[in-house]
Motif scaffolding. Structure first.
Motif, short mmCIF file in Angstrom:
data_model
loop_
_atom_site.label_atom_id
_atom_site.label_comp_id
_atom_site.label_asym_id
_atom_site.label_seq_id
_atom_site.Cartn_x
_atom_site.Cartn_y
_atom_site.Cartn_z
N PRO A 68 3.29 -8.68 3.84
CA PRO A 68 4.46 -8.86 4.73
C PRO A 68 5.00 -7.60 5.40
CG PRO A 68 4.96 -9.47 2.43
CD PRO A 68 3.65 -8.76 2.43
N SER A 100 2.01 -2.97 -2.38
CA SER A 100 2.63 -1.65 -2.24
C SER A 100 4.09 -1.67 -2.73
CB SER A 100 2.60 -1.21 -0.76
OG SER A 100 3.62 -0.28 -0.50
N ALA A 142 -7.09 -5.45 6.61
CA ALA A 142 -6.90 -4.31 5.71
C ALA A 142 -7.72 -4.46 4.42
CB ALA A 142 -5.42 -4.16 5.36
N1 SAH Z 1 2.06 -8.67 8.21
C1 SAH Z 1 2.79 -7.49 8.55
C2 SAH Z 1 2.16 -6.19 8.06
C3 SAH Z 1 0.71 -5.91 8.26
S1 SAH Z 1 0.23 -4.38 7.51
C4 SAH Z 1 3.11 -7.47 10.02
O1 SAH Z 1 2.58 -8.30 10.74
O2 SAH Z 1 3.88 -6.63 10.46
C5 SAH Z 1 -0.68 -4.93 6.09
C6 SAH Z 1 0.16 -5.40 4.93
O3 SAH Z 1 -0.72 -5.88 3.91
C7 SAH Z 1 1.04 -4.37 4.25
O4 SAH Z 1 2.22 -4.99 3.82
C8 SAH Z 1 0.17 -3.93 3.05
O5 SAH Z 1 0.90 -3.31 2.02
C9 SAH Z 1 -0.41 -5.26 2.65
N2 SAH Z 1 -1.65 -5.21 1.88
C10 SAH Z 1 -2.77 -4.52 2.19
N3 SAH Z 1 -3.74 -4.78 1.27
C11 SAH Z 1 -3.22 -5.66 0.39
C12 SAH Z 1 -3.73 -6.33 -0.77
N4 SAH Z 1 -4.97 -6.14 -1.19
N5 SAH Z 1 -2.91 -7.21 -1.42
C13 SAH Z 1 -1.64 -7.43 -0.97
N6 SAH Z 1 -1.11 -6.82 0.11
C14 SAH Z 1 -1.87 -5.94 0.79
#
Ligand code: SAH
Length: 345
Positions: A68, A100, A142
């Protein structure tokens, strides 16, 4: 973190992103759709409401967001749901899947008015046995990928990272997810995101067992293509993906066709793959933006229309970003997918 001498690419990427999201403000480096315009989250809320109304669930629904970020998207979704369907707001619980700790604190602050309704999870496996309405925007890109290069019939190597350099290691067996019929030639590189496939498989199984739907939005391919798509951003610039762990945000194009196959194999119905521009247009973005601009000052008006244009213009995010819906088989065709009905179950 001390890096081992040689790390498999997906292990390196997972460690790099965990460290990056734990330490840095990712939004200093890149901007996402919900941060560009509130209209994005508002239209996703409308999509969720229409889907929820098309089935007769009784009781609690879990609103879920994976990755999020700053909490902006969920904040916009909850504002619309509370205002337009207070009955749904009253009986929903909110689950944010976020690893995170730093971003969890940002999300807590952003969503504090929703109090105990909001809970955090480390992974999708922690979801309660409830129907879900899920959104994941720029989450799948990601997740860590593996890369394999073809050197001839049955001859493959896998990419590793060693002291800031990519290196290859001979492999004798490809992962199950990569055993495909697609033609691959000598020199081609193919990618597989096992974490993404695992995630979508879990989403589909949850939906088939307890009900619900998920909207997956990300940049990536609508048909199968191959090549090296790994990229890294630091300080708003493209950098080498092999910088020391934690210095850059690493992403890869999302392979939507493979995710669709996984969801179908697990019994869900799938709609899309649709471009973000088309999805938002069908959800009525132009009308919503004009309404919002109608209430704004002239200078704000321009900003609203420019932000919306950025989301839908084919040269900006409109074509590169794709939208796919994973639904319980009994849910009728969801909004914005009527004209591209690719339901196969
Ligand atoms: N959805 C948001 C943020 C995208 S950034 C928007 O549209 O603005 C990617 C997000 O995924 C960040 O919150 C990051 O901490 C989270 N994230 C990345 N890898 C993850 C994982 N393996 N499990 C849970 N969250 C993760």
């Amino acid at each position: 973190m001390i890096e081992p001498l040689k790390m498999r690419l997906d292990h390196f990427m997972a460690a790099a992103n965990a460290s990056y999201y734990a330490q840095k403000d990712p939004f200093a480096d890149f901007i996402t759709a919900p941060e560009i315009s509130q209209v994005f989250g508002e239209l996703i809320a409308v999509w969720m409401i229409v889907v929820m109304r098309s089935v007769s669930w009784q009781g609690t629904v879990a609103l879920v967001e994976a990755g999020p970020g700053r909490g902006t998207l969920m904040s916009d979704i909850l504002r619309v749901i509370r205002q337009s369907t207070p009955g749904i707001y009253e009986c929903c619980k909110v689950f944010l899947i976020e690893t995170s700790p730093r971003l969890r604190r940002v999300q807590q602050k952003k969503l504090q008015e929703h109090g105990q309704r909001v809970q955090w999870l480390d992974s999708i496996e922690g979801l309660p046995q409830l129907p879900i309405m899920m959104v994941a925007n720029e989450f799948l890109d990601a997740l860590p990928i593996r890369q394999f290069t073809c050197h001839g019939r049955h001859e493959w190597s896998e990419r590793y990272v060693c002291q800031g350099q990519p290196v290859q290691k001979r492999v004798y067996e490809l992962p199950q997810a990569l055993v495909f019929d697609h033609p691959v030639q000598k020199g081609d590189t193919v990618e597989v995101c096992e974490a993404g496939l695992g995630f979508v498989g879990s989403v589909a199984r949850h939906i088939c067992t307890y009900g619900g739907a998920a909207l997956l939005i990300d940049y990536g391919f609508a048909s199968w293509v191959w090549g090296d798509t790994l990229q890294a951003i630091a300080n708003q610039k493209k950098v080498s993906p092999f910088l020391p762990i934690g210095m850059a945000d690493l992403t890869a194009h999302v392979d939507f066709p493979s995710l669709r196959e996984t969801a179908l194999q697990n019994g869900a119905s799938v709609y899309g793959i649709q471009t973000q521009g088309e999805f938002l247009r069908q959800m009525g973005i132009t009308l919503r933006a004009e309404r919002l601009a109608g209430q704004a000052l002239p200078v704000e008006k321009r900003e609203i229309m420019m932000a919306v244009n950025r989301l839908i213009d084919p040269d900006e995010m409109g074509d590169l970003f794709k939208v796919m819906a994973v639904c319980h088989p009994e849910i009728p065709v969801p909004p914005a997918f009527e004209q591209v009905n690719e339901k196969r179950s």
